[in-house]
Each structure stands twice: as C-alpha cells, then as structure tokens.
Design a protein around this motif. Structure first.
Motif, PDB file in Angstrom:
ATOM      1  N   GLU A 284       0.807  -1.215   0.000  1.00 27.59           N
ATOM      2  CA  GLU A 284       0.000   0.000   0.000  1.00 27.59           C
ATOM      3  C   GLU A 284       0.845   1.272   0.000  1.00 27.59           C
ATOM      4  O   GLU A 284       0.530   2.237  -0.696  1.00 27.59           O
ATOM      5  N   ASN A 285       1.928   1.293   0.786  1.00 24.62           N
ATOM      6  CA  ASN A 285       2.695   2.526   0.969  1.00 24.62           C
ATOM      7  C   ASN A 285       3.726   2.782  -0.116  1.00 24.62           C
ATOM      8  O   ASN A 285       3.978   3.935  -0.479  1.00 24.62           O
ATOM      9  N   THR A 286       4.372   1.721  -0.610  1.00 26.02           N
ATOM     10  CA  THR A 286       5.442   1.918  -1.591  1.00 26.02           C
ATOM     11  C   THR A 286       5.209   1.184  -2.910  1.00 26.02           C
ATOM     12  O   THR A 286       6.084   1.181  -3.774  1.00 26.02           O
ATOM     13  N   GLY A 287       4.059   0.539  -3.053  1.00 23.70           N
ATOM     14  CA  GLY A 287       3.745  -0.145  -4.308  1.00 23.70           C
ATOM     15  C   GLY A 287       4.588  -1.367  -4.580  1.00 23.70           C
ATOM     16  O   GLY A 287       4.787  -1.755  -5.742  1.00 23.70           O
ATOM     17  N   THR A 288       5.097  -1.995  -3.529  1.00 20.54           N
ATOM     18  CA  THR A 288       5.931  -3.188  -3.689  1.00 20.54           C
ATOM     19  C   THR A 288       5.140  -4.320  -4.341  1.00 20.54           C
ATOM     20  O   THR A 288       4.002  -4.589  -3.961  1.00 20.54           O
ATOM     21  N   LYS A 289       5.756  -4.971  -5.307  1.00 20.37           N
ATOM     22  CA  LYS A 289       5.163  -6.160  -5.919  1.00 20.37           C
ATOM     23  C   LYS A 289       5.631  -7.381  -5.134  1.00 20.37           C
ATOM     24  O   LYS A 289       6.834  -7.576  -4.944  1.00 20.37           O
ATOM     25  N   VAL A 290       4.686  -8.198  -4.678  1.00 18.29           N
ATOM     26  CA  VAL A 290       5.000  -9.347  -3.831  1.00 18.29           C
ATOM     27  C   VAL A 290       4.705 -10.642  -4.585  1.00 18.29           C
ATOM     28  O   VAL A 290       3.606 -10.829  -5.113  1.00 18.29           O
ATOM     29  N   PHE A 291       5.706 -11.525  -4.620  1.00 13.82           N
ATOM     30  CA  PHE A 291       5.558 -12.841  -5.249  1.00 13.82           C
ATOM     31  C   PHE A 291       5.741 -13.906  -4.172  1.00 13.82           C
ATOM     32  O   PHE A 291       6.812 -14.005  -3.573  1.00 13.82           O
ATOM     33  N   TYR A 292       4.703 -14.677  -3.922  1.00 18.62           N
ATOM     34  CA  TYR A 292       4.761 -15.747  -2.922  1.00 18.62           C
ATOM     35  C   TYR A 292       4.866 -17.066  -3.685  1.00 18.62           C
ATOM     36  O   TYR A 292       3.913 -17.489  -4.342  1.00 18.62           O
ATOM     37  N   LEU A 293       6.026 -17.732  -3.597  1.00 18.48           N
ATOM     38  CA  LEU A 293       6.243 -19.006  -4.274  1.00 18.48           C
ATOM     39  C   LEU A 293       6.026 -20.160  -3.304  1.00 18.48           C
ATOM     40  O   LEU A 293       6.404 -20.080  -2.140  1.00 18.48           O
TER      41      LEU A 293
END
Length: 301
Positions: free
Chosen positions: A84-93
């Motif tokens: 939400e705050n920095t627009g980080t893209k998260v990939f959960y493998l």
C-alpha cells in the motif's frame, strides 16, 4: 529572566531502497520462527519486488503441534503496508511446508502473486527462482521420510533453544546446534553440495544466468560452473535475506549484523531567549505502542 529551552528532534535516516529482496523459510506457525525479527527487518528497507520463496507458512507444523500467534499475523500486515505505501510487488512461491497453496495456484490479487516458481529478469540477466524442494527426491517422492526428518529437525531446534538459554545465562554467544550437527555429518554436507550443483544444472538447462532458492536453510552466494547460485537462508536460525541493488548486484543481509540504532538519531537543539516561560503539561499515557504494526490494523488483500 532568561530561559534556555532544549528541543529534542528525532531524525530518521533515509531507508535503503533495493530493487528486489528475497526471503524464504520463515516457518510461521512454529515456535522457532523469528516472526518479530523479519517484520522489523522488512520495516528497515524498501524494495520494488519482494519474493517470498517458500515455506513462509509451515502447514506441516500447524497440522500437528504448531500454533498461529499475533506476531505471525503482523508479518503479513507488514507485507500489506509495503504494497500500500510503496507499491511493492510481492511474489509468494510455494514451498514444501506450504504446499497447501497448490490448491489455489496460480493466483494474482493486485500486487500480490502466488505461484509455483518464476523467471526473474534484471539488468540483462535471467534467474530461475524456486523454493528448491522440487529437486529434492526425498521431499517429492518419499514424503513420509521427509516428515520424519522434519520431526528430527524440530527436536534439534527445541534442544537448540534449551542450550542457548543456558549459554545466555552464562554470557556466552549464540550457538547453532543444528548447523553444527549438519556440519559434522558427512552425508548432510554431501547432500548440500549435490543439491546446489543440481540446482545450478537446472538453471543452465533453462537458459538462465543464475538460480535463487531456499529450502536447505543455508545462505549462500557463489558461482557454480558459471551459474550464480543464490540461497536466501532462513528465518529460524540464520535470519538472512538476499537483496539486489539497482545495478544488479546481489548481497546477503544478516539480521544480526544490522545496526538498527543508526536508523534513528536524536538531535538536541537549544532555543535561546524565549518570550515567555513554558510550563509543561502533565504527561498522560494510554499505553499506546509507538509501532503501528503492533496495533490491530485491518487485514485485507
């Protein structure tokens, strides 16, 4: 009458921003998981991409004797704040301990993607990213042996806590019992070497320049036959992560080597000759935490 007033200003250093951070083997739901530490670690840094490379949630232990605590939920609250705050893209493998994710793979909700593995391209290089259990014949073909091994490792972690409790009382440094055992058992050393070599071969077969994995709880950054082998370690003992800067350089970051105090400095500035006397108000405490992550933020995706 002349009064001198001192104002305390708290200044925070600018957060280090990486292009990509990779963490694995957090094993949330177990007693050995360092959930508080990894939440604090992720609060220290910013990144464009965060890759959760398997065994983040330990479904095996939760089915047996594990338990879910508030600190485990706070880890995901921290992930949501990064999105939400920095627009980080998260990939959960998916890993072998959170293999329950196979029921929903693949899944994407906004900046959160849940998948089996991935190809990561950066600065002209390609990396195959996988938890690593798919190349482990024991966990894929002989699941019952893997469960027995998991029980043995859990016992070692319990014994490790007991040993280090008494070492702490005597003022001695932390000692990793399981790392010592793995280092002394020749078959374990041979297994790790073979594991790393097989992963390097797989990356080469996929036309990649490097392999990024976890699974064996052994942080590493080295070259194997021209392939860049990167292992993010774990958040049970090692407490390590991989970080890539914007020039494409990878480094291992160890939690115990981070100087958290340097991120917050206190500066005392004098104020000369105020026009009137300042009478302080009474301090009232409502026992509110200074850390927003320790409150009860809404958990949403």
């Amino acid at each position: 009458m002349i009064f001198s007033v001192y104002i305390e200003i708290k200044t925070r250093s600018v957060k280090t921003r990486f292009k990509t951070i990779v963490v694995s083997d957090v094993h949330l739901g177990t007693k050995g998981s360092k959930a508080k530490e990894i939440s604090r670690f992720l609060k220290m840094y910013e990144c464009e991409n965060l890759i959760l490379n398997g065994d983040i949630i330990d479904g095996w232990q939760l089915k047996k004797s594990g338990s879910w605590k508030r600190k485990h939920t706070r880890f995901f609250n921290r992930i949501i704040k990064m999105i939400e705050n920095t627009g980080t893209k998260v990939f959960y493998l998916r890993g072998n301990h959170d293999d329950f994710l196979e029921q929903i793979l693949p899944l994407q909700i906004g900046n959160l993607s849940i998948q089996l593995d991935m190809i990561y391209e950066s600065n002209g290089k390609k990396y195959f990213i996988t938890h690593g259990d798919v190349f482990d014949s024991i966990t894929t073909n002989l699941r019952w042996i893997a469960y027995i091994g998991d029980v043995g490792y859990t016992f070692l972690l319990w014994l490790n806590r007991v040993v280090n409790f008494y070492r702490y009382k005597r003022g001695l440094p932390y000692f990793s019992l399981s790392k010592y055992v793995k280092g002394k058992v020749k078959s374990a050393v041979s297994y790790i070497d073979q594991y790393e070599e097989e992963l390097a071969k797989m990356a080469k077969a996929k036309g990649c320049d490097g392999i990024i994995c976890g699974h064996i709880h052994k942080a590493e950054n080295r070259m194997i036959d021209g392939i860049e082998y990167l292992n993010s370690g774990d958040w049970v003992e090692t407490m390590s992560a991989l970080a890539e800067d914007h020039e494409g350089n990878w480094q291992l970051i160890y939690y115990n080597e981070i100087n958290f105090k340097s991120s917050e400095d206190h500066v005392i500035l004098p104020v000369q000759n105020p026009t009137h006397q300042i009478i302080p108000f009474k301090e009232v405490s409502f026992n509110k935490s200074d850390d927003p992550d320790l409150e009860n933020p809404s958990f949403r995706l």
